[in-house]
Design a protein around this motif. Structure first.
Motif, PDB file in Angstrom:
ATOM      1  N   MET A   1       0.672  -1.210   0.000  1.00  0.00           N
ATOM      2  CA  MET A   1      -0.029  -0.129   0.053  1.00  0.00           C
ATOM      3  C   MET A   1       0.955   1.241   0.068  1.00  0.00           C
ATOM      4  O   MET A   1       0.562   2.127  -0.510  1.00  0.00           O
ATOM      5  CB  MET A   1      -1.029   0.065   1.239  1.00  0.00           C
ATOM      6  CG  MET A   1      -1.941   1.000   1.227  1.00  0.00           C
ATOM      7  SD  MET A   1      -2.960   1.178   2.535  1.00  0.00           S
ATOM      8  CE  MET A   1      -1.909   2.286   3.700  1.00  0.00           C
ATOM      9  N   LEU A   2       1.922   1.236   0.959  1.00  0.00           N
ATOM     10  CA  LEU A   2       2.823   2.170   0.940  1.00  0.00           C
ATOM     11  C   LEU A   2       3.573   2.716  -0.539  1.00  0.00           C
ATOM     12  O   LEU A   2       3.618   3.748  -0.805  1.00  0.00           O
ATOM     13  CB  LEU A   2       4.075   1.923   1.710  1.00  0.00           C
ATOM     14  CG  LEU A   2       3.594   2.041   3.516  1.00  0.00           C
ATOM     15  CD1 LEU A   2       4.577   1.554   4.270  1.00  0.00           C
ATOM     16  CD2 LEU A   2       3.222   3.731   3.499  1.00  0.00           C
ATOM     17  N   GLN A   3       3.779   1.609  -1.237  1.00  0.00           N
ATOM     18  CA  GLN A   3       4.097   1.867  -2.433  1.00  0.00           C
ATOM     19  C   GLN A   3       3.183   2.623  -3.660  1.00  0.00           C
ATOM     20  O   GLN A   3       3.630   3.308  -4.208  1.00  0.00           O
ATOM     21  CB  GLN A   3       4.518   0.317  -3.174  1.00  0.00           C
ATOM     22  CG  GLN A   3       5.783  -0.179  -2.693  1.00  0.00           C
ATOM     23  CD  GLN A   3       7.245   0.401  -2.894  1.00  0.00           C
ATOM     24  OE1 GLN A   3       7.311   0.939  -3.993  1.00  0.00           O
ATOM     25  NE2 GLN A   3       8.209   0.259  -2.004  1.00  0.00           N
ATOM     26  N   ILE A   5       1.024   4.626  -2.345  1.00  0.00           N
ATOM     27  CA  ILE A   5       0.966   5.992  -1.776  1.00  0.00           C
ATOM     28  C   ILE A   5       2.202   6.706  -2.592  1.00  0.00           C
ATOM     29  O   ILE A   5       2.067   7.842  -2.925  1.00  0.00           O
ATOM     30  CB  ILE A   5       0.935   6.095  -0.447  1.00  0.00           C
ATOM     31  CG1 ILE A   5      -0.392   5.541   0.157  1.00  0.00           C
ATOM     32  CG2 ILE A   5       1.147   7.634   0.101  1.00  0.00           C
ATOM     33  CD1 ILE A   5      -0.228   5.124   1.719  1.00  0.00           C
ATOM     34  N   ALA A   6       3.193   6.222  -2.562  1.00  0.00           N
ATOM     35  CA  ALA A   6       4.521   6.645  -2.904  1.00  0.00           C
ATOM     36  C   ALA A   6       4.329   7.235  -4.400  1.00  0.00           C
ATOM     37  O   ALA A   6       4.704   8.075  -4.833  1.00  0.00           O
ATOM     38  CB  ALA A   6       5.605   5.728  -2.636  1.00  0.00           C
ATOM     39  N   SER A   9       1.888   9.971  -4.959  1.00  0.00           N
ATOM     40  CA  SER A   9       2.340  11.335  -4.424  1.00  0.00           C
ATOM     41  C   SER A   9       3.475  11.665  -5.533  1.00  0.00           C
ATOM     42  O   SER A   9       3.637  13.169  -5.408  1.00  0.00           O
ATOM     43  CB  SER A   9       2.950  11.159  -2.837  1.00  0.00           C
ATOM     44  OG  SER A   9       4.060  10.468  -3.052  1.00  0.00           O
ATOM     45  N   PHE A  10       4.083  10.752  -5.950  1.00  0.00           N
ATOM     46  CA  PHE A  10       5.145  11.321  -6.754  1.00  0.00           C
ATOM     47  C   PHE A  10       4.649  11.738  -8.550  1.00  0.00           C
ATOM     48  O   PHE A  10       5.447  11.756  -9.193  1.00  0.00           O
ATOM     49  CB  PHE A  10       6.427  10.426  -6.811  1.00  0.00           C
ATOM     50  CG  PHE A  10       7.452  10.992  -6.047  1.00  0.00           C
ATOM     51  CD1 PHE A  10       8.731  11.508  -6.499  1.00  0.00           C
ATOM     52  CD2 PHE A  10       7.330  10.946  -4.652  1.00  0.00           C
ATOM     53  CE1 PHE A  10       9.698  11.956  -5.877  1.00  0.00           C
ATOM     54  CE2 PHE A  10       8.383  11.329  -4.046  1.00  0.00           C
ATOM     55  CZ  PHE A  10       9.493  11.925  -4.421  1.00  0.00           C
ATOM     56  N   PHE A  12       2.920  14.138  -9.521  1.00  0.00           N
ATOM     57  CA  PHE A  12       3.238  15.497 -10.232  1.00  0.00           C
ATOM     58  C   PHE A  12       4.514  16.002  -9.725  1.00  0.00           C
ATOM     59  O   PHE A  12       5.354  16.442 -10.502  1.00  0.00           O
ATOM     60  CB  PHE A  12       2.032  16.239  -9.511  1.00  0.00           C
ATOM     61  CG  PHE A  12       0.785  15.844  -9.850  1.00  0.00           C
ATOM     62  CD1 PHE A  12      -0.190  15.168  -8.910  1.00  0.00           C
ATOM     63  CD2 PHE A  12       0.259  16.031 -11.140  1.00  0.00           C
ATOM     64  CE1 PHE A  12      -1.508  14.771  -9.481  1.00  0.00           C
ATOM     65  CE2 PHE A  12      -0.902  15.536 -11.835  1.00  0.00           C
ATOM     66  CZ  PHE A  12      -1.858  14.855 -10.749  1.00  0.00           C
ATOM     67  N   ARG A  13       4.827  16.299  -8.440  1.00  0.00           N
ATOM     68  CA  ARG A  13       6.127  16.995  -8.287  1.00  0.00           C
ATOM     69  C   ARG A  13       6.608  16.360  -6.955  1.00  0.00           C
ATOM     70  O   ARG A  13       5.952  15.732  -5.982  1.00  0.00           O
ATOM     71  CB  ARG A  13       5.924  18.514  -7.595  1.00  0.00           C
ATOM     72  CG  ARG A  13       5.100  19.183  -8.960  1.00  0.00           C
ATOM     73  CD  ARG A  13       5.160  20.555  -8.627  1.00  0.00           C
ATOM     74  NE  ARG A  13       6.364  21.024  -8.919  1.00  0.00           N
ATOM     75  CZ  ARG A  13       6.924  22.269  -8.858  1.00  0.00           C
ATOM     76  NH1 ARG A  13       5.879  23.366  -8.403  1.00  0.00           N
ATOM     77  NH2 ARG A  13       8.076  22.739  -9.103  1.00  0.00           N
ATOM     78  N   PRO A  14       7.974  16.440  -6.626  1.00  0.00           N
ATOM     79  CA  PRO A  14       8.642  15.931  -5.381  1.00  0.00           C
ATOM     80  C   PRO A  14       8.238  16.880  -4.063  1.00  0.00           C
ATOM     81  O   PRO A  14       7.969  17.867  -4.430  1.00  0.00           O
ATOM     82  CB  PRO A  14      10.040  15.917  -5.675  1.00  0.00           C
ATOM     83  CG  PRO A  14      10.031  17.133  -6.639  1.00  0.00           C
ATOM     84  CD  PRO A  14       8.943  16.891  -7.671  1.00  0.00           C
ATOM     85  N   SER A  25       9.428  17.550   9.209  1.00  0.00           N
ATOM     86  CA  SER A  25       9.842  16.608  10.349  1.00  0.00           C
ATOM     87  C   SER A  25      11.121  16.210  10.155  1.00  0.00           C
ATOM     88  O   SER A  25      11.807  15.513  11.160  1.00  0.00           O
ATOM     89  CB  SER A  25       8.953  15.329  10.291  1.00  0.00           C
ATOM     90  OG  SER A  25       8.878  14.609   9.239  1.00  0.00           O
ATOM     91  N   VAL A  35      15.673  12.302  12.660  1.00  0.00           N
ATOM     92  CA  VAL A  35      14.492  13.128  12.762  1.00  0.00           C
ATOM     93  C   VAL A  35      13.894  13.458  14.446  1.00  0.00           C
ATOM     94  O   VAL A  35      14.217  12.950  15.196  1.00  0.00           O
ATOM     95  CB  VAL A  35      13.120  11.788  12.443  1.00  0.00           C
ATOM     96  CG1 VAL A  35      11.888  12.149  12.907  1.00  0.00           C
ATOM     97  CG2 VAL A  35      13.620  11.028  11.243  1.00  0.00           C
ATOM     98  N   THR A  59      36.172   9.796  14.799  1.00  0.00           N
ATOM     99  CA  THR A  59      37.254   9.180  14.367  1.00  0.00           C
ATOM    100  C   THR A  59      38.614   9.583  15.148  1.00  0.00           C
ATOM    101  O   THR A  59      38.671  10.785  15.613  1.00  0.00           O
ATOM    102  CB  THR A  59      37.631   8.959  12.951  1.00  0.00           C
ATOM    103  OG1 THR A  59      37.681  10.534  12.525  1.00  0.00           O
ATOM    104  CG2 THR A  59      36.465   8.581  12.148  1.00  0.00           C
ATOM    105  N   GLU A  60      39.666   8.664  15.128  1.00  0.00           N
ATOM    106  CA  GLU A  60      40.823   9.289  15.994  1.00  0.00           C
ATOM    107  C   GLU A  60      41.725   9.938  15.188  1.00  0.00           C
ATOM    108  O   GLU A  60      41.535  10.080  13.864  1.00  0.00           O
ATOM    109  CB  GLU A  60      41.673   8.058  16.410  1.00  0.00           C
ATOM    110  CG  GLU A  60      40.893   7.184  17.670  1.00  0.00           C
ATOM    111  CD  GLU A  60      41.744   5.842  17.967  1.00  0.00           C
ATOM    112  OE1 GLU A  60      42.906   5.876  17.438  1.00  0.00           O
ATOM    113  OE2 GLU A  60      41.291   5.425  18.878  1.00  0.00           O
ATOM    114  N   TYR A  61      42.535  10.923  15.857  1.00  0.00           N
ATOM    115  CA  TYR A  61      43.559  11.664  15.360  1.00  0.00           C
ATOM    116  C   TYR A  61      44.671  12.041  15.928  1.00  0.00           C
ATOM    117  O   TYR A  61      44.652  11.569  17.041  1.00  0.00           O
ATOM    118  CB  TYR A  61      42.690  13.079  14.779  1.00  0.00           C
ATOM    119  CG  TYR A  61      42.440  14.028  16.129  1.00  0.00           C
ATOM    120  CD1 TYR A  61      43.491  14.790  16.700  1.00  0.00           C
ATOM    121  CD2 TYR A  61      41.023  13.729  16.686  1.00  0.00           C
ATOM    122  CE1 TYR A  61      42.963  15.547  17.752  1.00  0.00           C
ATOM    123  CE2 TYR A  61      40.736  14.427  17.828  1.00  0.00           C
ATOM    124  CZ  TYR A  61      41.868  15.322  18.374  1.00  0.00           C
ATOM    125  OH  TYR A  61      41.503  15.925  19.239  1.00  0.00           O
TER     126      TYR A  61
END
Lengths: 190, 293
Positions: A1-3, A5-6, A9-10, A12-14, A25, A35, A59-61
């Motif tokens: 289902m999420l696919q 929706i994705a 929603s895509f 038209f525009r991002p 968020s 987040v 990281t070490e230095y």
């Protein structure tokens, strides 16, 4: 289902999130992709948040003091460097230390960069040109007379229009005569 | 994972969404171009006049296009300035100016001259935001150039190379990408931000020929071929090539940067601490591998 929706929603525009938008968020900027809850979104909380993380996240230095001499060479000088002091020294570029004549009633001072202050002013897309001699000290009218006479002798078919600007300590000549004026100024030794 | 609130759903949705790329960007929704009518839907005149040639039943002239300037009247387009905003710019620096900088003690010939040394005079600058990729050493003042220097510029010509090498100096052309130019033009401002010294990138496809050319003294050229070309150029211009090997300033004249290096003596990946006057070197394997490559 999420696919689905994705995909919808895509269609038209991002989706674009701005820092101010209430739907955002994700805190943008600085690579911070964590987040955050809504109360952390305001600016005061954002700028009060810790800049440094705990040391185990880095990281070490190792510290080294030997290569600092190479960094010192990259530091630019804070003042304009002192040029050669000998006025008789002949340099390939033609630059010389100013050595003005003693009995002259006027003087043309060098700029802070030790250059001769003769400039060309271009107006009206190059149709109108003036030559400015700046930083004149002393008898400015005598300088105007001398330089005007010298230019008139050099170009007898032209009419040399000169004027003085006493407040700004300038002599202004009509036309682009920077090279000629610089030649005269260097011949005088200013 | 249990979905509790709407924001959780939105976040889960965000994770499944594809990354924004050229492949999944849709077209901008714009109005369609009005199509000329066909047949009975206004296809009679095609934007032309009702009177004139139509009324006299003569067909429109050859090459006629409705609502357009005909192709044989249109001004021919010469794309001389096409993509000029994308091209690499090299602000000029003449040999005469360089000699003046040296004579007035702005630049020291005891050190190799590079982009940073020229920018540190504060008289000449590069603006990477205007796509300045470094300095172009031009031939103006070539007759009065007498300095013996080890100079590194980004663009030059053959006569300039001859003038520098005639005086016993050496010249190299090297490429800096824009990110490196930001660091090289004002190193102290760069160090103050706390960013590591960037890695200098290799030249792009259209510049790699110039920077691997021994005739242009490219920094990626074979040193043996460069030495050969020095001799060839000396014979072409008719001067005796000074021997660098026997020169007392040999070490200075032969000092070269690594193709990945921006500053002499400092390696990419190091962070300079200006307050403690020390240098922080990374130990992480991934970082070392990235910066040494």
């Amino acid at each position: 289902m999420l696919q689905n929706i994705a995909r919808k929603s895509f269609k038209f525009r991002p989706v674009v999130c701005f820092k101010n938008s209430p739907q955002c968020s994700i805190l943008p900027g600085c690579g911070n992709t964590e987040v955050c809850p809504p109360h952390a979104r305001n600016y005061s909380a954002y700028f009060k948040s810790r800049v440094e993380e705990s040391p185990d996240k880095y990281t070490e230095y190792e510290k080294s003091f030997e290569e600092w001499k190479f960094v010192e060479k990259l530091i630019p000088p804070t003042h304009v460097p002192e040029p050669p002091r000998d006025p008789t020294l002949k340099l390939p570029s033609g630059w010389y230390k100013a050595n003005p004549p003693k009995d002259c009633s006027y003087n043309i001072r060098r700029t802070k960069n030790h250059m001769i202050p003769v400039y060309c002013q271009i107006m009206a897309r190059g149709d109108v040109r003036f030559t400015h001699i700046r930083r004149v000290e002393g008898n400015i009218w005598q300088l105007e007379k001398d330089i005007g006479q010298w230019l008139q002798d050099r170009y007898p078919l032209k009419t040399m229009n000169t004027r003085t600007h006493e407040i700004c300590r300038q002599v202004i000549i009509k036309g682009d005569l920077v090279d000629d004026v610089k030649e005269w100024v260097t011949a005088q030794g200013f | 994972m249990s979905m509790k609130s709407g924001s959780d759903w939105a976040l889960a949705l965000l994770r499944t969404l594809p990354r924004v790329g050229l492949m999944n960007l849709p077209r901008e929704p714009f109005r369609k171009h009005p199509r000329t009518g066909r047949g009975q839907h206004g296809g009679k005149l095609h934007g032309g006049p009702q009177k004139g040639s139509y009324q006299r039943m003569s067909y429109p002239r050859l090459g006629w296009e409705p609502r357009k300037v005909p192709w044989y009247v249109r001004v021919p387009m010469e794309n001389y300035y096409k993509d000029h905003h994308l091209k690499r710019q090299y602000p000029p620096l003449s040999l005469g100016t360089l000699q003046l900088l040296i004579d007035t003690n702005r630049i020291s010939t005891d050190e190799p001259i590079d982009l940073t040394a020229i920018c540190n005079t504060k008289l000449h600058e590069v603006r990477p935001q205007e796509r300045h990729y470094g300095f172009h050493l031009t031939v103006d003042g070539i007759d009065t150039f007498k300095a013996k220097v080890n100079i590194e510029v980004q663009w030059t010509s053959e006569a300039v190379i001859a003038a520098v090498e005639k005086n016993g100096g050496t010249i190299t052309t090297s490429y800096y990408d824009l990110h490196s130019i930001y660091a090289a033009k004002d190193p102290i401002a760069w160090f103050r931000t706390g960013k590591p010294i960037p890695k200098r990138m290799i030249p792009p496809e259209d510049a790699i020929e110039f920077y691997t050319n021994p005739k242009m003294r490219g920094y990626l050229a074979d040193p043996e071929k460069v030495a050969e070309e020095r001799l060839v150029l000396a014979q072409k211009y008719g001067y005796e090539l000074p021997k660098i090997e026997e020169d007392p300033q040999r070490d200075l004249l032969l000092k070269r940067k690594d193709p990945r290096q921006i500053f002499y003596g400092l390696e990419p990946g190091w962070v300079v601490n200006l307050r403690d006057k020390c240098i922080l070197k990374p130990k992480d394997e991934a970082l070392l591998q990235y910066y040494s490559n």
